[in-house]
Design a protein around this motif. Structure first.
Motif, mmCIF file in Angstrom:
data_model
loop_
_atom_site.group_PDB
_atom_site.id
_atom_site.type_symbol
_atom_site.label_atom_id
_atom_site.label_comp_id
_atom_site.label_asym_id
_atom_site.label_seq_id
_atom_site.Cartn_x
_atom_site.Cartn_y
_atom_site.Cartn_z
ATOM 1 N N TYR A 611 0.661 -1.259 0.250
ATOM 2 C CA TYR A 611 -0.075 0.262 0.153
ATOM 3 C C TYR A 611 0.459 1.520 0.021
ATOM 4 O O TYR A 611 0.959 2.399 -0.716
ATOM 5 N N ARG A 612 2.112 0.949 1.178
ATOM 6 C CA ARG A 612 3.007 2.432 0.845
ATOM 7 C C ARG A 612 3.834 2.629 -0.558
ATOM 8 O O ARG A 612 3.839 3.500 -0.853
ATOM 9 N N GLU A 613 3.559 1.213 -0.757
ATOM 10 C CA GLU A 613 4.982 1.758 -2.328
ATOM 11 C C GLU A 613 4.039 2.344 -3.787
ATOM 12 O O GLU A 613 4.142 3.262 -4.180
ATOM 13 N N GLN A 614 2.337 1.210 -3.430
ATOM 14 C CA GLN A 614 1.895 2.208 -4.482
ATOM 15 C C GLN A 614 1.173 3.611 -4.311
ATOM 16 O O GLN A 614 0.911 4.151 -4.909
ATOM 17 N N GLN A 615 1.611 3.953 -3.019
ATOM 18 C CA GLN A 615 0.709 5.646 -2.686
ATOM 19 C C GLN A 615 1.865 6.821 -2.849
ATOM 20 O O GLN A 615 1.556 7.729 -3.453
ATOM 21 N N SER A 616 3.188 5.623 -2.953
ATOM 22 C CA SER A 616 4.594 6.961 -3.425
ATOM 23 C C SER A 616 4.439 6.822 -5.053
ATOM 24 O O SER A 616 4.598 7.418 -5.286
ATOM 25 N N SER A 617 4.450 5.757 -5.112
ATOM 26 C CA SER A 617 4.563 5.476 -7.012
ATOM 27 C C SER A 617 3.002 6.772 -7.129
ATOM 28 O O SER A 617 3.360 7.573 -8.329
ATOM 29 N N ASP A 618 2.119 7.016 -6.453
ATOM 30 C CA ASP A 618 0.696 8.040 -7.172
ATOM 31 C C ASP A 618 1.406 9.346 -6.653
ATOM 32 O O ASP A 618 1.263 10.071 -7.703
ATOM 33 N N ILE A 620 4.472 10.571 -6.633
ATOM 34 C CA ILE A 620 5.556 10.911 -7.626
ATOM 35 C C ILE A 620 5.088 10.623 -9.159
ATOM 36 O O ILE A 620 5.187 11.673 -10.427
ATOM 37 N N ASN A 621 3.682 9.799 -9.847
ATOM 38 C CA ASN A 621 3.127 10.063 -10.805
ATOM 39 C C ASN A 621 2.750 11.576 -11.004
ATOM 40 O O ASN A 621 2.232 12.640 -12.107
ATOM 41 N N GLU A 622 1.752 12.300 -9.365
ATOM 42 C CA GLU A 622 1.606 13.053 -9.458
ATOM 43 C C GLU A 622 1.790 14.333 -9.890
ATOM 44 O O GLU A 622 1.945 15.493 -10.514
ATOM 45 N N GLU A 624 4.655 14.064 -11.604
ATOM 46 C CA GLU A 624 5.202 14.645 -12.947
ATOM 47 C C GLU A 624 4.348 14.999 -13.877
ATOM 48 O O GLU A 624 4.904 15.893 -14.745
#
Length: 627
Positions: A611-618, A620-622, A624
């Motif tokens: 879940y934490r990895e998914q939030q971090s990825s989201d 970063i995408n925002e 960018e």
């Protein structure tokens, strides 16, 4: 046999066994001791219809101790229009009575190789009469084989009611008994029972009813309701019970090698109760012991149903073959085609002892080549095992077979499965959900449970999930490793008694079942990363004590457990293929609970990390996207 009949027959036999001196009361018999070279006589047989024709017989000499029962044979030469029309002595002429000076010498029974069918051997009537002396004797008499240069006039096996493919299958199966069946027609006279006389045709029949299968020969001698025929053994079965029928001869099929009479199996007139070295003996008006077979076949594609009713002789050696060939013919006649198909079948064997439960079993088969043949394999094998068992005689009162056949391929493949919990203790229940796909069809699910045996050792436990007819791949590898054939494996099986044997047969898995069982830990397993085999290791996807969806469904599922063999199974509407393994950890109850808690904790931590990895990825995408 009545007392006066026994006395008469005993007197006749004693006369025949005397040193060439026969009582004038029985002058119709000629002893071998009276036979001289050059004597002329006649033989009687049927060439067409029921009319008895004659042929010439000339004595060449006496062959000492050459018969099947160790007795003498009279060497003769045959001639005349009847012999010319048949191109020599024909199969089916066995038993043809030979008379010299109006005395019955015996029966034409053997031919000589390379003689053009003109040289034959006569079994003396004095030896044939001994058959009546053992009429009620249950002790088997050994039958000796005749000299290799003598050819028994094998009785033609006539088959009526069989389809072309049914006759082909019958021919293949009867090779085991050195018999070749021929397709025979029916005659308008077949329904009329006619008395037998010397020279008339007679059939020793193994199957009667909607199908008829029997051997045609000639009657040698008749005394009231008793007859003697053939002059050589039919199948050397000793005391037996064949059906006795009239026979109508259509023609003699000429051949330079083995001409034979082509005839029908007519009206049933009695029983053949003796099959001995010197011939067969029968009794008119007596009903033999038999086993009725009723087969029902439903063609799902044509929406047609046909029934077959036959009576088969009660013979342990022949019963599996007679049953399988009769059922095969019922299937081939119903579907009226060859090739692939799926069959669902149920067969019941009813013991003669009505206190015993019937042997009833169901199964399902798919074949890409010959569904008719595949349908009867199991019935044949089960009957063969039960008939040949070493514990006790298995007397059958009746056989019932019901089948449903379609050309559609009703098979399904196990894709994967889930199981929970993966950490268990002895006595725990494991809940399994299998995902399958029908051939060119939809995906569906089947649920079943497995109870861990109370005496299951702690440590690793491997569960196999497979189709009921699939042998686990680890077992196949082990079998190949030690070069163990199916025959060797069968011999390694040890049964305690007949009940144990029958139970094993009844509990064998059906092809349409999904089976879950413990694999033997001593069998080598496939590595998890090995992909060359068809088996895969299936792991559970959820760790819960008991899935909610199983609370109600477990009462409704057609689930079965076999506590003795540590397996469970569920039925399906498909022949199931595929297999795989689950790996479980078996612990004491206190350690199991702790291990489950640790597993759940690790699973939660893993989910939280994901879940934490998914939030971090989201995030970063925002960022960018905003740039």
């Amino acid at each position: 046999m009545k007392w006066d009949k026994k006395c008469k027959l005993t007197a006749m036999i004693c006369c025949a066994l005397s040193l060439g001196v026969l009582s004038t009361a029985f002058a119709e018999f000629m002893s071998v001791s009276e036979v001289k070279e050059g004597m002329h006589g006649i033989g009687k047989t049927v060439i067409h219809g029921t009319t008895i024709d004659t042929f010439d017989v000339d004595v060449l000499g006496v062959m000492k101790n050459r018969g099947a029962n160790g007795g003498d044979l009279v060497l003769v030469k045959v001639s005349g229009p009847v012999i010319d029309s048949s191109n020599g002595i024909a199969h089916g002429m066995s038993g043809s009575p030979v008379y010299i000076n109006n005395k019955l010498l015996g029966a034409v029974a053997y031919g000589f190789s390379q003689s053009g069918g003109r040289i034959g051997m006569v079994t003396p009537i004095e030896d044939m009469l001994k058959i009546w002396a053992i009429d009620d004797n249950k002790v088997q008499v050994d039958t000796l084989k005749p000299s290799k240069d003598l050819i028994p006039l094998n009785t033609p096996l006539m088959a009526t009611g069989y389809s072309s493919s049914g006759l082909e299958y019958l021919t293949k199966k009867m090779k085991n008994f050195q018999m070749v069946p021929y397709a025979a027609a029916s005659s308008s006279e077949d329904t009329t029972a006619m008395p037998l006389v010397p020279g008339s045709s007679v059939a020793a029949t193994m199957v009667t009813g909607d199908l008829k299968l029997g051997a045609i020969g000639t009657v040698t001698y008749v005394d009231d309701d008793h007859i003697l025929a053939f002059g050589h053994p039919f199948m050397s079965r000793g005391n037996t019970d064949y059906f006795m029928h009239n026979s109508y001869i259509f023609t003699v099929i000429p051949s330079t090698y083995s001409p034979f009479k082509l005839g029908s199996i007519g009206a049933e007139i009695g029983t053949i109760n003796q099959d001995r070295g010197a011939g067969i003996g029968g009794i008119s008006g007596r009903i033999p012991s038999f086993i009725p077979l009723h087969t029902t076949v439903f063609d799902e594609d044509l929406h047609s149903r046909k029934d077959l009713n036959v009576r088969m002789i009660n013979n342990e050696k022949l019963l599996p073959t007679l049953t399988a060939t009769s059922v095969y013919n019922a299937i081939s006649n119903t579907i009226d085609r060859e090739g692939e198909g799926t069959v669902s079948l149920t067969y019941s064997l009813y013991p003669k002892d009505i206190k015993k439960k019937p042997f009833k079993k169901s199964n399902m088969y798919w074949s890409t080549k010959d569904i008719s043949s595949r349908s009867v394999d199991e019935i044949y094998n089960v009957l063969d095992i039960l008939s040949e068992n070493r514990f006790e005689k298995y007397d059958i009162r009746q056989i019932q077979v019901d089948m449903s056949v379609t050309k559609e391929r009703k098979t399904a493949q196990i894709l994967d499965a889930t199981a929970t919990p993966m950490i268990v203790s002895p006595g725990d229940t494991i809940y399994i959900k299998a995902r399958l796909q029908a051939y060119r069809g939809d995906i569906f699910y089947k649920e079943l449970t497995f109870r861990v045996p109370d005496d299951q050792p702690y440590g690793k436990m491997i569960l196999e999930i497979r189709g009921g007819g699939v042998t686990p791949l680890p077992y196949l590898i082990e079998q190949q490793k030690y070069n163990l054939s199916d025959e060797i494996l069968d011999r390694l099986r040890v049964y305690k008694d007949f009940d144990h044997l029958q139970k094993v047969l009844l509990n064998e898995n059906q092809n349409n079942q999904i089976v879950v069982e413990i694999l033997d830990p001593n069998v080598s397993m496939i590595a998890k990363d090995e992909t060359s085999g068809s088996s895969t290791e299936i792991q559970g996807k959820k760790i819960i004590t008991k899935p909610e969806y199983l609370h109600e469904r477990e009462k409704k599922t057609q689930q079965n457990e076999d506590k003795n063999s540590s397996k469970s199974y569920v039925n399906t509407d498909y022949v199931i293929y595929g297999d795989g393994q689950f790996s479980f950890t078996v612990l004491p109850p206190d350690k199991r609970e702790e291990a489950l808690k640790q597993m759940v904790k690790k699973q939660k931590e893993l989910i939280a990390e994901m879940y934490r990895e998914q939030q971090s990825s989201d995030l970063i995408n925002e960022e960018e996207s905003s740039d």
